[in-house]
Design a protein around this motif. Structure first.
Motif, mmCIF file in Angstrom:
data_model
loop_
_atom_site.group_PDB
_atom_site.id
_atom_site.type_symbol
_atom_site.label_atom_id
_atom_site.label_comp_id
_atom_site.label_asym_id
_atom_site.label_seq_id
_atom_site.Cartn_x
_atom_site.Cartn_y
_atom_site.Cartn_z
ATOM 1 N N ARG A 98 -11.344 20.288 -14.994
ATOM 2 C CA ARG A 98 -10.293 21.296 -14.979
ATOM 3 C C ARG A 98 -8.992 20.673 -14.477
ATOM 4 O O ARG A 98 -8.924 19.468 -14.224
ATOM 5 N N GLN A 100 -5.759 19.501 -12.300
ATOM 6 C CA GLN A 100 -5.496 18.867 -11.013
ATOM 7 C C GLN A 100 -6.731 18.172 -10.444
ATOM 8 O O GLN A 100 -6.974 18.176 -9.239
ATOM 9 N N ARG A 102 -9.870 18.853 -10.575
ATOM 10 C CA ARG A 102 -11.012 19.648 -10.134
ATOM 11 C C ARG A 102 -12.123 19.603 -11.190
ATOM 12 O O ARG A 102 -11.886 19.299 -12.350
ATOM 13 N N GLY A 103 -13.299 19.960 -10.760
ATOM 14 C CA GLY A 103 -14.419 20.067 -11.684
ATOM 15 C C GLY A 103 -15.161 21.367 -11.445
ATOM 16 O O GLY A 103 -15.510 21.683 -10.314
ATOM 17 N N TYR A 104 -15.379 22.127 -12.506
ATOM 18 C CA TYR A 104 -16.103 23.387 -12.389
ATOM 19 C C TYR A 104 -17.537 23.175 -12.859
ATOM 20 O O TYR A 104 -17.768 22.530 -13.884
#
Length: 142
Positions: A98, A100, A102-104
């Motif tokens: 995702r 910036q 991030r990882g979902y």
């Protein structure tokens, strides 16, 4: 597996599919429609339903009927879907990148489907019909 007693109408034939890539909830929605149906009626219902879960379930019913025909010499027209169960399997965990950095988390569920077919032999219990078995009524002679 349950032992076959005197009240069992015929031999039981099992087929098991493990780690099917769909949620157990979606598979149960389809399975509940074919529980208690005859072999041909179950295939017809699965063919006409618009769900993606129908294809692996119909393959499993074909496999169980082929097991009955090859291993026990039973006729496919005399088979009844007596017991069907769907259990949750392992969950594959993935990460969706995702913004910036991030990882979902993504969870990909699997399920195990077991189908048990029985032979309907009218000589064992002539009073009991397919429709009465489907509704759960069992009449015994006194």
């Amino acid at each position: 597996m349950e032992s076959m007693g005197n009240n069992s109408p015929g031999p039981e034939i099992r087929a098991l599919a493990r780690n099917i890539r769909m949620s157990a909830h979606k598979a149960r929605k389809v399975i509940n429609q074919i529980r208690g149906c005859s072999y041909g009626q179950a295939l017809m219902i699965l063919e006409l339903m618009p769900y993606g879960a129908c294809y692996p379930i119909s393959q499993l019913i074909h496999s169980a009927a082929a097991n009955a025909n090859h291993n026990m010499g039973l006729n496919k027209a005399n088979l009844l879907v007596s017991r069907v169960e769907v259990n949750e399997g392992a969950v594959f965990k993935r990460v969706q990148p995702r913004a910036q950095g991030r990882g979902y988390p993504i969870q990909k569920p699997t399920c195990h489907i077991t189908i048990v077919l029985e032979e309907i032999s009218r000589s064992n219990d002539p009073i009991m019909s397919i429709e009465s078995r489907k509704r759960g009524y069992v009449w015994r002679r006194k």
